[in-house]
Design a protein around this motif. Structure first.
Motif, PDB file in Angstrom:
ATOM      1  N   ILE A 256       0.875  -1.169   0.000  1.00 15.33           N
ATOM      2  CA  ILE A 256       0.000   0.000   0.000  1.00 15.33           C
ATOM      3  C   ILE A 256       0.915   1.224   0.000  1.00 15.33           C
ATOM      4  O   ILE A 256       1.470   1.608   1.049  1.00 15.33           O
ATOM      5  CB  ILE A 256      -0.921   0.003   1.236  1.00 15.33           C
ATOM      6  N   PRO A 257       1.092   1.857  -1.138  1.00 18.45           N
ATOM      7  CA  PRO A 257       2.117   2.907  -1.253  1.00 18.45           C
ATOM      8  C   PRO A 257       1.877   4.120  -0.358  1.00 18.45           C
ATOM      9  O   PRO A 257       2.822   4.690   0.194  1.00 18.45           O
ATOM     10  CB  PRO A 257       2.059   3.301  -2.739  1.00 18.45           C
ATOM     11  N   TYR A 258       0.621   4.543  -0.189  1.00 12.69           N
ATOM     12  CA  TYR A 258       0.415   5.818   0.493  1.00 12.69           C
ATOM     13  C   TYR A 258       0.741   5.746   1.983  1.00 12.69           C
ATOM     14  O   TYR A 258       0.937   6.784   2.633  1.00 12.69           O
ATOM     15  CB  TYR A 258      -1.006   6.336   0.246  1.00 12.69           C
ATOM     16  N   ILE A 259       0.832   4.510   2.529  1.00 11.68           N
ATOM     17  CA  ILE A 259       1.274   4.376   3.922  1.00 11.68           C
ATOM     18  C   ILE A 259       2.493   3.456   4.018  1.00 11.68           C
ATOM     19  O   ILE A 259       2.940   3.138   5.127  1.00 11.68           O
ATOM     20  CB  ILE A 259       0.141   3.835   4.816  1.00 11.68           C
ATOM     21  N   ASN A 260       2.995   3.010   2.832  1.00  7.52           N
ATOM     22  CA  ASN A 260       4.177   2.150   2.776  1.00  7.52           C
ATOM     23  C   ASN A 260       4.020   0.941   3.705  1.00  7.52           C
ATOM     24  O   ASN A 260       4.856   0.685   4.575  1.00  7.52           O
ATOM     25  CB  ASN A 260       5.437   2.943   3.140  1.00  7.52           C
ATOM     26  N   ARG A 261       2.961   0.176   3.480  1.00 11.42           N
ATOM     27  CA  ARG A 261       2.649  -0.964   4.334  1.00 11.42           C
ATOM     28  C   ARG A 261       2.384  -2.198   3.485  1.00 11.42           C
ATOM     29  O   ARG A 261       1.716  -2.127   2.453  1.00 11.42           O
ATOM     30  CB  ARG A 261       1.422  -0.651   5.190  1.00 11.42           C
ATOM     31  N   ASP A 262       2.921  -3.331   3.927  1.00  9.32           N
ATOM     32  CA  ASP A 262       2.677  -4.604   3.262  1.00  9.32           C
ATOM     33  C   ASP A 262       1.501  -5.322   3.928  1.00  9.32           C
ATOM     34  O   ASP A 262       1.337  -5.279   5.153  1.00  9.32           O
ATOM     35  CB  ASP A 262       3.903  -5.509   3.317  1.00  9.32           C
ATOM     36  N   VAL A 263       0.706  -5.979   3.085  1.00  8.62           N
ATOM     37  CA  VAL A 263      -0.451  -6.730   3.586  1.00  8.62           C
ATOM     38  C   VAL A 263      -0.463  -8.081   2.894  1.00  8.62           C
ATOM     39  O   VAL A 263      -0.362  -8.168   1.666  1.00  8.62           O
ATOM     40  CB  VAL A 263      -1.770  -5.981   3.307  1.00  8.62           C
ATOM     41  N   ARG A 264      -0.589  -9.131   3.703  1.00 14.24           N
ATOM     42  CA  ARG A 264      -0.713 -10.479   3.158  1.00 14.24           C
ATOM     43  C   ARG A 264      -2.181 -10.741   2.841  1.00 14.24           C
ATOM     44  O   ARG A 264      -3.065 -10.557   3.683  1.00 14.24           O
ATOM     45  CB  ARG A 264      -0.203 -11.519   4.143  1.00 14.24           C
ATOM     46  N   VAL A 265      -2.449 -11.178   1.609  1.00 12.61           N
ATOM     47  CA  VAL A 265      -3.821 -11.437   1.179  1.00 12.61           C
ATOM     48  C   VAL A 265      -3.867 -12.789   0.472  1.00 12.61           C
ATOM     49  O   VAL A 265      -2.827 -13.369   0.130  1.00 12.61           O
ATOM     50  CB  VAL A 265      -4.326 -10.328   0.229  1.00 12.61           C
ATOM     51  N   LYS A 266      -5.099 -13.260   0.262  1.00  8.99           N
ATOM     52  CA  LYS A 266      -5.287 -14.497  -0.483  1.00  8.99           C
ATOM     53  C   LYS A 266      -6.392 -14.300  -1.514  1.00  8.99           C
ATOM     54  O   LYS A 266      -7.292 -13.470  -1.342  1.00  8.99           O
ATOM     55  CB  LYS A 266      -5.636 -15.655   0.445  1.00  8.99           C
ATOM     56  N   VAL A 267      -6.312 -15.071  -2.585  1.00 10.07           N
ATOM     57  CA  VAL A 267      -7.287 -14.957  -3.672  1.00 10.07           C
ATOM     58  C   VAL A 267      -8.604 -15.595  -3.226  1.00 10.07           C
ATOM     59  O   VAL A 267      -8.644 -16.772  -2.869  1.00 10.07           O
ATOM     60  CB  VAL A 267      -6.774 -15.643  -4.948  1.00 10.07           C
ATOM     61  N   GLN A 268      -9.665 -14.785  -3.245  1.00  7.39           N
ATOM     62  CA  GLN A 268     -10.981 -15.314  -2.887  1.00  7.39           C
ATOM     63  C   GLN A 268     -11.805 -15.700  -4.106  1.00  7.39           C
ATOM     64  O   GLN A 268     -12.517 -16.691  -4.094  1.00  7.39           O
ATOM     65  CB  GLN A 268     -11.764 -14.291  -2.058  1.00  7.39           C
ATOM     66  N   ASN A 269     -11.672 -14.909  -5.184  1.00  6.16           N
ATOM     67  CA  ASN A 269     -12.488 -15.188  -6.361  1.00  6.16           C
ATOM     68  C   ASN A 269     -11.819 -14.596  -7.592  1.00  6.16           C
ATOM     69  O   ASN A 269     -11.140 -13.572  -7.523  1.00  6.16           O
ATOM     70  CB  ASN A 269     -13.888 -14.595  -6.187  1.00  6.16           C
ATOM     71  N   VAL A 270     -12.034 -15.265  -8.724  1.00  3.23           N
ATOM     72  CA  VAL A 270     -11.550 -14.795 -10.017  1.00  3.23           C
ATOM     73  C   VAL A 270     -12.718 -14.852 -10.985  1.00  3.23           C
ATOM     74  O   VAL A 270     -13.358 -15.897 -11.142  1.00  3.23           O
ATOM     75  CB  VAL A 270     -10.392 -15.669 -10.552  1.00  3.23           C
ATOM     76  N   LYS A 271     -13.025 -13.722 -11.623  1.00  3.69           N
ATOM     77  CA  LYS A 271     -14.120 -13.720 -12.591  1.00  3.69           C
ATOM     78  C   LYS A 271     -13.707 -12.928 -13.818  1.00  3.69           C
ATOM     79  O   LYS A 271     -12.942 -11.960 -13.735  1.00  3.69           O
ATOM     80  CB  LYS A 271     -15.391 -13.142 -11.984  1.00  3.69           C
ATOM     81  N   GLN A 272     -14.241 -13.350 -14.966  1.00  8.79           N
ATOM     82  CA  GLN A 272     -13.898 -12.675 -16.209  1.00  8.79           C
ATOM     83  C   GLN A 272     -14.695 -11.386 -16.321  1.00  8.79           C
ATOM     84  O   GLN A 272     -15.878 -11.333 -15.996  1.00  8.79           O
ATOM     85  CB  GLN A 272     -14.207 -13.572 -17.408  1.00  8.79           C
ATOM     86  N   LEU A 273     -14.014 -10.345 -16.792  1.00 10.39           N
ATOM     87  CA  LEU A 273     -14.695  -9.080 -17.028  1.00 10.39           C
ATOM     88  C   LEU A 273     -15.515  -9.165 -18.304  1.00 10.39           C
ATOM     89  O   LEU A 273     -15.296 -10.030 -19.158  1.00 10.39           O
ATOM     90  CB  LEU A 273     -13.676  -7.949 -17.130  1.00 10.39           C
ATOM     91  N   ALA A 274     -16.454  -8.257 -18.437  1.00  5.41           N
ATOM     92  CA  ALA A 274     -17.293  -8.232 -19.628  1.00  5.41           C
ATOM     93  C   ALA A 274     -16.445  -7.992 -20.871  1.00  5.41           C
ATOM     94  O   ALA A 274     -15.343  -7.452 -20.805  1.00  5.41           O
ATOM     95  CB  ALA A 274     -18.352  -7.146 -19.489  1.00  5.41           C
ATOM     96  N   ARG A 275     -16.995  -8.365 -22.017  1.00  9.78           N
ATOM     97  CA  ARG A 275     -16.232  -8.306 -23.255  1.00  9.78           C
ATOM     98  C   ARG A 275     -15.759  -6.898 -23.582  1.00  9.78           C
ATOM     99  O   ARG A 275     -14.718  -6.705 -24.196  1.00  9.78           O
ATOM    100  CB  ARG A 275     -17.100  -8.845 -24.412  1.00  9.78           C
ATOM    101  N   TYR A 276     -16.552  -5.882 -23.142  1.00  8.83           N
ATOM    102  CA  TYR A 276     -16.146  -4.513 -23.465  1.00  8.83           C
ATOM    103  C   TYR A 276     -14.824  -4.149 -22.824  1.00  8.83           C
ATOM    104  O   TYR A 276     -14.181  -3.171 -23.204  1.00  8.83           O
ATOM    105  CB  TYR A 276     -17.225  -3.519 -23.039  1.00  8.83           C
ATOM    106  N   ALA A 277     -14.367  -4.935 -21.829  1.00  5.69           N
ATOM    107  CA  ALA A 277     -13.087  -4.647 -21.179  1.00  5.69           C
ATOM    108  C   ALA A 277     -11.907  -5.179 -21.989  1.00  5.69           C
ATOM    109  O   ALA A 277     -10.765  -4.836 -21.709  1.00  5.69           O
ATOM    110  CB  ALA A 277     -13.068  -5.252 -19.786  1.00  5.69           C
ATOM    111  N   ASP A 278     -12.181  -6.036 -22.966  1.00  5.41           N
ATOM    112  CA  ASP A 278     -11.101  -6.620 -23.759  1.00  5.41           C
ATOM    113  C   ASP A 278     -10.735  -5.678 -24.904  1.00  5.41           C
ATOM    114  O   ASP A 278     -11.021  -5.914 -26.067  1.00  5.41           O
ATOM    115  CB  ASP A 278     -11.521  -7.979 -24.323  1.00  5.41           C
TER     116      ASP A 278
END
Length: 319
Positions: A256-278
């Protein structure tokens, strides 16, 4: 002289190569929180707002009060209908009052006396008529009075029997049904009356208050908007060439650049964006027509306090 030219050419070649090489930009994302809104169910003018932007409210807290004069009038009407229906139901269950019974009893005694007198007159007149001592016209008059007295006594006896038996069950059921209907109307109005107060149903940190005191709040209009506390998550967009490395449950580190802090996270979900995003990417390392996927990341440590993180602030994926 030749040596200097060789050095110049070499430096130029390095610069050209460096400029032509694509610069890989780090994967960026945003800080997000779950959004929630509170809206009125009835239309009314805002009398008072009890909270401010930035406050954290809990379920049951009163946020604002509306002025709904139509509901006040309907409440008075419904209360009057309930009182009338309750009185009718009580009257049907109790039957005749003591005074009504006394009046009917006295009426029956008076009618009985009239009947006894008419019966005696009829018996005497009939004997005289049989012996030819009374004209037919006179006998008919006496017989008519006797018949009328008997019919009147039968009617009073029927009224007395009805009082003794009590009110018919159909009448009691009808009165009870009217009472229940009136109570239902009153309950409906009371619910609408309670909607004058906008009550928090969830914990929320208020971000914006859409209206001010004195303004008209319509039913369904989001009056209070904010975030659910402890619902911080991270969202980033990753192209299809790299998405295979972000499987559900995988743990990674974000900066997190604005406070220069590291955070450990995990992937909860992955979804495809709508076609207009391609579409064409602004980054050199992403290609035209490459599919993009939205990755939702949640803190690995559920107890980590991320409440103070600013929504929509940028985060960088550390590799």
């Amino acid at each position: 002289m030749k040596i200097k030219n060789v050095i110049t050419i070499s430096i130029g070649a390095v610069l050209v190569t460096a400029c032509s090489a694509p610069l890989e930009k780090p994967i960026q994302g945003k800080i997000k929180k779950e959004v929630i809104s509170f809206t009125p169910k009835v239309t009314g003018r805002i009398l008072e707002i009890y909270v401010q932007e930035g406050d954290v409210v809990q379920p049951g807290d009163t946020l604002a009060m509306l002025d709904v004069p139509e509901v006040d009038a309907k409440l008075e009407q419904a209360s009057g209908v309930v009182q009338a229906a309750s009185a009718q139901s009580t009257l049907a269950n109790n039957g005749a009052t003591e005074n009504q019974r006394k009046q009917l009893k006295a009426k029956r005694e008076a009618v009985r006396e009239q009947y006894v007198y008419a019966e005696k007159s009829f018996n005497r007149s009939k004997a005289m008529f049989d012996e030819g001592l009374m004209a037919p016209q006179q006998f008919d008059e006496v017989q008519s009075k006797y018949t009328a007295a008997k019919a009147q006594l039968d009617a009073v006896n029927a009224e007395w029997a009805e009082v003794e038996k009590g009110t018919r069950f159909e009448t009691r059921n009808a009165a009870y049904g009217q009472q229940q209907q009136a109570l239902g109307v009153l309950k409906e109005v009371e619910i609408a009356y309670s909607e004058k107060y906008i009550i928090a149903t969830n914990s929320m940190q208020i971000e914006t208050i859409s209206l001010h005191e004195g303004e008209l709040a319509t039913a369904g209009y989001a009056l209070f908007n904010g975030y659910i506390p402890n619902s911080t998550y991270f969202r980033m967009t990753i192209g299809e060439k790299e998405i295979a490395g972000y499987t559900k449950g995988k743990e990674i580190t974000l900066l997190i650049p604005y406070i220069n802090r590291d955070v450990r996270v995990k992937v909860q979900n992955v979804k495809q964006l709508a076609r207009y995003a391609d579409v064409t990417s602004p980054y050199p390392n992403l290609e035209i027509d490459e599919a993009f996927y939205e990755v939702k990341l949640v803190p690995s440590d559920a107890g980590e306090d991320l409440t103070d993180l600013l929504v929509n602030a940028s985060v960088i994926l550390k590799k």
